[in-house]
Design an enzyme around this catalytic site. Structure first.
Site, short mmCIF file in Angstrom:
data_model
loop_
_atom_site.label_atom_id
_atom_site.label_comp_id
_atom_site.label_asym_id
_atom_site.label_seq_id
_atom_site.Cartn_x
_atom_site.Cartn_y
_atom_site.Cartn_z
N ASP A 195 0.86 -1.19 0.00
CA ASP A 195 0.00 0.00 0.00
C ASP A 195 0.89 1.24 0.00
OD1 ASP A 195 -2.26 1.83 0.40
OD2 ASP A 195 -3.34 0.07 1.13
N GLY A 202 4.43 1.39 -1.91
CA GLY A 202 4.53 1.65 -3.34
C GLY A 202 3.19 2.02 -3.92
N PHE A 261 0.32 0.90 -6.93
CA PHE A 261 -0.06 -0.15 -7.88
C PHE A 261 -0.18 0.40 -9.31
CE2 PHE A 261 -4.14 0.46 -5.29
CZ PHE A 261 -4.63 1.50 -6.06
N HIS A 288 -12.96 -1.00 -7.98
CA HIS A 288 -14.19 -0.19 -8.05
C HIS A 288 -13.93 1.29 -7.76
CE1 HIS A 288 -15.50 -0.90 -3.53
NE2 HIS A 288 -14.47 -0.09 -3.63
#
Length: 337
Positions: free
Chosen positions: A201, A227, A229, A247
């Site tokens: 995260d 980090g 994504f 989502h």
């Protein structure tokens, strides 16, 4: 079940009163009424003094709270909290206080601009606050910490449903991408004592995750990695999890996340996407969450199975199966091809 014809006007009026009840709930929470009644009943005057309120006006609020089951008037002008009120106490296990206050302070304002979002396809949050939901919370450490806490509380409600629906045995190391402070991973690791994990995260979230992992004595089995994504992910593990991540993002951004997942994964590696799936029988909660992603979360959305299938095929995955849970979330098991 359909509403009898003669009751249709009353049904419309009832639906239109929804905002009044939510505001009563928000106000009671903000004033700390559930906390004030934690240790026993109090007279309205005493509650007014403690909350710096006008006693006759507070009494009118308490009558509404009685009607929705948050408090009970046990004698004239004297109230006690119910089990429902306990869910909003500050120190209650998995308290929903912060979640309700977040809805009051941020989301309610955005939903007043629902028409704007419907007509433009743009986030009402950015229109109201001048920036995206995530940037707004990141600008203030207290807001960011509160949001992480809320996500952990919601995860507590969902993790048992996930563990009951999916078998994580036989694996060596799994990765939770955007896993917050590690609530889901902690539950999985405690259920499967030979399993190891990577928690991935943003840096500020990972900093707070260290303390929670230490509390559960899992520092040796779960590696926190900071980090984005949107850049790169820890490579070469056996199973990857995206829970309530896609989502939040539109199709182009979701495709980028999935492509980065695929780049980190060998062929045959499994990816679990855990979130609501829109179906013809989707619950009201699910379709409202989908609309909230438009209004408050930077063009995010819930998706149908066909929409997931298209994104996964475009990023190098194949759906193996969709596992339903006891809640309004599903586990989409995909395999890297």
């Amino acid at each position: 079940m359909s509403t009898p014809q003669q009751n249709l006007p009353e049904k419309i009026l009832e639906l239109s009163r929804g905002f009044q009840l939510s505001q009563c709930l928000f106000t009671a929470t903000a004033l700390g009424i559930p906390d004030q009644l934690k240790d026993g009943p109090k007279h309205c005057d005493e509650l007014a003094l403690a909350t710096q309120s006008h006693s006759p006006s507070l009494y009118r609020l308490l009558r509404v709270l009685t009607s929705i089951g948050l408090v009970t008037e046990i004698s004239p002008h004297t109230f006690e909290g119910t089990a429902l009120a306990a869910c909003l106490q500050t120190d209650a296990p998995n308290s929903l206080k912060d979640f309700v206050l977040l809805r009051a302070e941020q989301y309610y304002q955005c939903w007043q601009d629902l028409t704007y979002s419907i007509q433009t396809g743009n986030s009402a949050f950015e229109k109201n606050f001048g920036t995206s939901h995530y940037r707004y919370n990141q600008q203030t450490p207290e807001l960011s910490e509160r949001f992480d806490k809320i996500m952990s509380v919601l995860a507590q409600r969902q993790k048992q449903a996930i563990l009951s629906a999916y078998d994580f045995s036989g694996l060596d190391t799994i990765v939770d991408i955007g896993g917050g402070q590690g609530s889901l991973l902690i539950s999985i690791l405690e259920r499967y004592p030979t399993l190891n994990a990577v928690l991935f995260d943003q840096a500020e979230t990972i900093t707070r995750a260290h303390e929670l992992l230490a509390q559960h004595q899992l520092e040796q089995r779960c590696l926190p990695v900071a980090g984005s994504f949107f850049e790169s992910l820890p490579a070469g593990k056996e199973l990857y999890i995206l829970k309530h991540v896609l989502h939040n993002w539109d199709d182009a951004q979701s495709l980028q996340i999935l492509q980065n997942c695929r780049s980190a994964m060998a062929s045959g590696t499994k990816l679990l996407i855990i979130e609501g799936v829109i179906t013809a029988q989707a619950s009201q909660r699910t379709v409202l969450l989908d609309l909230m992603m438009l209004v408050s979360f930077d063009s995010g959305k819930l998706r149908t199975e066909a929409e997931f299938q298209a994104l996964l095929q475009a990023s190098g995955f194949r759906i193996e199966r969709i596992v339903n849970t006891q809640l309004d979330i599903s586990i989409i098991e995909a395999v890297a091809i």
